[in-house]
Enzyme design. Structure first.
Site, PDB file in Angstrom:
ATOM      1  N   ALA A  78      13.534  28.456  24.851  1.00 24.65           N
ATOM      2  CA  ALA A  78      14.254  28.538  23.575  1.00 24.65           C
ATOM      3  C   ALA A  78      15.059  29.829  23.533  1.00 24.65           C
ATOM      4  O   ALA A  78      14.554  30.893  23.172  1.00 24.65           O
ATOM      5  CB  ALA A  78      13.260  28.465  22.411  1.00 24.65           C
ATOM      6  N   MET A  79      16.337  29.718  23.912  1.00 26.15           N
ATOM      7  CA  MET A  79      17.252  30.855  23.867  1.00 26.15           C
ATOM      8  C   MET A  79      18.179  30.750  22.660  1.00 26.15           C
ATOM      9  O   MET A  79      18.220  31.622  21.803  1.00 26.15           O
ATOM     10  CB  MET A  79      18.112  30.913  25.140  1.00 26.15           C
TER      11      MET A  79
ATOM     12  N   GLY B 148      25.177  31.856  20.459  1.00 36.97           N
ATOM     13  CA  GLY B 148      25.269  30.960  21.604  1.00 36.97           C
ATOM     14  C   GLY B 148      25.052  31.731  22.882  1.00 36.97           C
ATOM     15  O   GLY B 148      23.929  32.029  23.262  1.00 36.97           O
TER      16      GLY B 148
ATOM     17  N   GLU C 250      19.879  28.967  37.030  1.00 34.76           N
ATOM     18  CA  GLU C 250      20.295  27.934  36.077  1.00 34.76           C
ATOM     19  C   GLU C 250      21.758  27.558  36.305  1.00 34.76           C
ATOM     20  O   GLU C 250      22.122  26.382  36.260  1.00 34.76           O
ATOM     21  CB  GLU C 250      20.099  28.424  34.640  1.00 34.76           C
TER      22      GLU C 250
ATOM     23  N   GLN D 204      40.456   7.000  33.987  1.00 30.80           N
ATOM     24  CA  GLN D 204      41.791   6.416  33.889  1.00 30.80           C
ATOM     25  C   GLN D 204      41.947   5.219  34.824  1.00 30.80           C
ATOM     26  O   GLN D 204      42.540   4.193  34.454  1.00 30.80           O
ATOM     27  CB  GLN D 204      42.840   7.485  34.214  1.00 30.80           C
ATOM     28  N   LEU D 205      41.404   5.336  36.038  1.00 29.51           N
ATOM     29  CA  LEU D 205      41.524   4.244  37.002  1.00 29.51           C
ATOM     30  C   LEU D 205      40.667   3.038  36.630  1.00 29.51           C
ATOM     31  O   LEU D 205      40.887   1.940  37.144  1.00 29.51           O
ATOM     32  CB  LEU D 205      41.169   4.745  38.406  1.00 29.51           C
TER      33      LEU D 205
ATOM     34  N   GLY E 287      40.635   0.285  30.431  1.00 27.41           N
ATOM     35  CA  GLY E 287      39.866   0.173  29.191  1.00 27.41           C
ATOM     36  C   GLY E 287      38.369   0.173  29.413  1.00 27.41           C
ATOM     37  O   GLY E 287      37.599   0.675  28.576  1.00 27.41           O
TER      38      GLY E 287
ATOM     39  N   GLY F 268      24.489  27.248  29.829  1.00 25.23           N
ATOM     40  CA  GLY F 268      24.261  28.189  30.919  1.00 25.23           C
ATOM     41  C   GLY F 268      25.188  29.396  30.838  1.00 25.23           C
ATOM     42  O   GLY F 268      25.341  30.153  31.797  1.00 25.23           O
ATOM     43  N   GLY F 269      25.806  29.594  29.674  1.00 25.51           N
ATOM     44  CA  GLY F 269      26.875  30.578  29.505  1.00 25.51           C
ATOM     45  C   GLY F 269      28.202  29.865  29.633  1.00 25.51           C
ATOM     46  O   GLY F 269      28.453  29.168  30.614  1.00 25.51           O
TER      47      GLY F 269
END
Length: 381
Positions: free
Chosen positions: A127-128, A134, A246, A340-341, A344, A367-368
Site C-alpha cells: 500500500a503505497m 501518486g 517493479e 486498427q488492423l 471494428g 510504478g512511477g
C-alpha cells in the site's frame, strides 16, 4: 513468449515454461470473462498456484519458496500474458511483496510470513499510493505513531493491487511526519487486525479482472516487531531499492503484451478477407505488421539485456527507468496499430486485442509515471 529464445533461458527454464504454460492455459485462460465481471480472480486460484509451486518462485526454499531466481518470475509473467490473462496479481505477490520481506525482514519475520505466501494461504499487497499522492511517495499522509510496544496506524490508500483479497499488506507510513523522506517506514499489517477495512474494488478502464481496491486504517494496532528493517525511517530507501525490480516487471509485461498483439493480429489478418482478398495481403497491413514486429524485437533485445543485468546484480536505476518508459510507450503504440488492423472487431471487448489495448494504458502510469522515469534519467545526464 518471444519468437526468439532469450539468452538468459536454459533447459531448466524451458521445463518450467512448459509447466507454467499448462497452468495458465488451464487455470487462467478459461475464466477471463467471469473474473472481469467479478473484478477479481477466485481466491482458490492462489491455493492452486501454491500447490503446484508457482508462488514465491525466487524465494529460497528454506522460507517455502521455489528456490529459483528472477528468470523464473519472468517466464511465469510471459506465459500469463501469452494466454491473455491480466487478472491475476501474481507478479506483485511473488516479485515485489515477497522480496520486501526477504530483503528487509528478520529471520523470524521471514519464517513467519513467507511460507504462508508461498503456499497461497496469504495473498500479499503493498500500500503505497494515497488519494492525494501518486508518484510522490515522500508526501504520504498515512501515519504510524508508536504507543508502547505497538504502532497505531491511521490513513487511507487507493489503487492497491490484490487489495480486496490481501491477507498481508506492506504499508508505507510516516513514523516521523516532520522528517520528510527520512520519516517514512514500512510496516507489515495483517488484514485480520481491528481497524483495517477494505473499500470498494475499483472499476477500472482496463485490467478489469485484477483486484484493485481502497484500503483504510483506523487506529490499527500492529506490534513494533512488524516494522521492516528494524529501525524507523528506512522506508524510503527500501522503496527506492525495490522499485527498479517493479519497473523491470512492467517492462516484461509490456513486451509480452506487444508480442502477443503481433501474433494475434497476424493470425487475424490472415483469417479475415476484405474486397475478395485476405487482409494480410494488403501492403498497408504487411508494412504495419513489419513495423510492429520490429518494435517488439527491439524492445525484446533491450528487455533481455536488462534481465541479464538484473540476474547478475548489475541493473542500475536509470537503465530500468529507460526500459519502463520506452517499452510501455512502444507497446501502447504497437497494440493501437493492431487494434486498427482488426477493424471494428478490435473495439469489441470479447477480443483479446481490445482487452490488451485497455490493459496496456496503465503501464505508462504505475510504478512511477513515465514522466518520473524521464526525470530519473535526466538527473544522470
Amino acid at each position: 513468449m518471444s519468437a526468439t529464445r532469450s539468452p538468459w533461458m536454459n533447459t531448466d527454464l524451458d521445463d518450467f515454461r512448459d509447466m507454467a504454460r499448462t497452468f495458465c492455459e488451464k487455470e487462467l485462460a478459461p475464466h477471463q470473462d467471469r473474473w472481469m465481471e467479478q473484478k477479481q480472480v477466485d481466491r482458490e486460484l492462489w491455493n492452486k498456484a501454491g500447490e503446484v509451486g508457482l508462488l514465491c518462485l525466487s524465494i529460497p526454499e528454506e522460507y517455502g519458496g521455489g528456490g529459483g531466481n528472477f528468470a523464473h518470475e519472468t517466464v511465469l509473467i510471459e506465459e500469463q500474458a501469452a494466454c491473455g490473462d491480466s487478472c491475476w496479481g501474481v507478479a506483485l505477490h511473488n516479485a515485489i511483496v515477497a522480496h520486501y520481506l526477504l530483503a528487509y525482514g528478520t529471520e523470524q519475520q521471514k519464517l513467519d510470513w513467507l511460507p504462508k505466501m508461498a503456499s497461497g494461504e496469504w495473498v500479499g499487497a503493498i500500500a503505497m499510493t494515497e488519494p492525494g499522492t501518486g508518484s510522490d511517495l515522500q508526501n504520504v499522509q498515512t501515519k504510524a505513531v508508536r504507543e508502547g510496544d505497538d504502532y497505531v496506524v491511521n490513513g487511507a490508500k487507493t489503487f492497491i493491487t490484490n487489495g480486496g483479497q490481501a491477507d498481508v499488506v506492506l504499508v508505507v507510513a510516516k513514523t516521523d511526519p516532520a522528517a520528510g523522506a527520512q520519516g517514512i517506514s514500512l510496516l507489515v499489517v495483517e488484514a485480520n487486525r481491528a481497524g483495517f477495512r477494505r473499500g470498494r474494488i475499483l472499476d477500472k478502464v482496463g485490467l478489469k479482472g485484477q483486484d484493485t481496491a481502497e484500503l483504510f486504517f483506523d487506529d490499527v494496532r500492529v506490534p513494533v516487531g512488524n516494522l521492516l528493517g528494524g529501525t524507523e525511517g528506512q522506508g524510503f530507501v527500501q522503496l527506492m531499492q525495490q522499485l527498479p525490480q517493479e519497473r523491470l516487471l512492467i517492462g516484461i509485461t509490456s513486451v509480452a503484451a506487444m508480442e502477443m498483439a503481433v501474433r494475434e493480429t497476424v493470425r487475424y489478418t490472415k483469417d479475415r478477407s476484405a474486397f475478395g482478398r485476405e487482409v494480410f495481403s494488403f501492403q498497408n497491413t504487411r508494412f504495419t505488421l513489419a513495423e510492429a514486429a520490429t518494435e517488439a524485437r527491439v524492445c525484446r533485445v533491450f528487455l533481455d539485456d536488462c534481465i541479464a543485468k538484473h540476474l547478475a546484480g548489475e541493473l542500475d536505476i536509470p537503465t530500468v527507468a529507460m526500459l519502463k518508459w520506452w517499452t510501455s510507450e512502444r507497446a501502447m503504440r504497437v497494440i493501437d496499430e493492431c487494434v486498427q488492423l482488426h477493424g471494428g472487431y478490435g473495439y469489441m471487448s470479447e477480443y483479446r486485442i481490445a482487452r490488451a489495448w485497455t490493459d496496456q494504458r496503465v503501464q505508462k502510469i504505475y510504478g512511477g509515471t513515465n514522466e518520473i522515469m524521464k526525470e530519473i534519467i535526466s538527473r544522470t545526464l
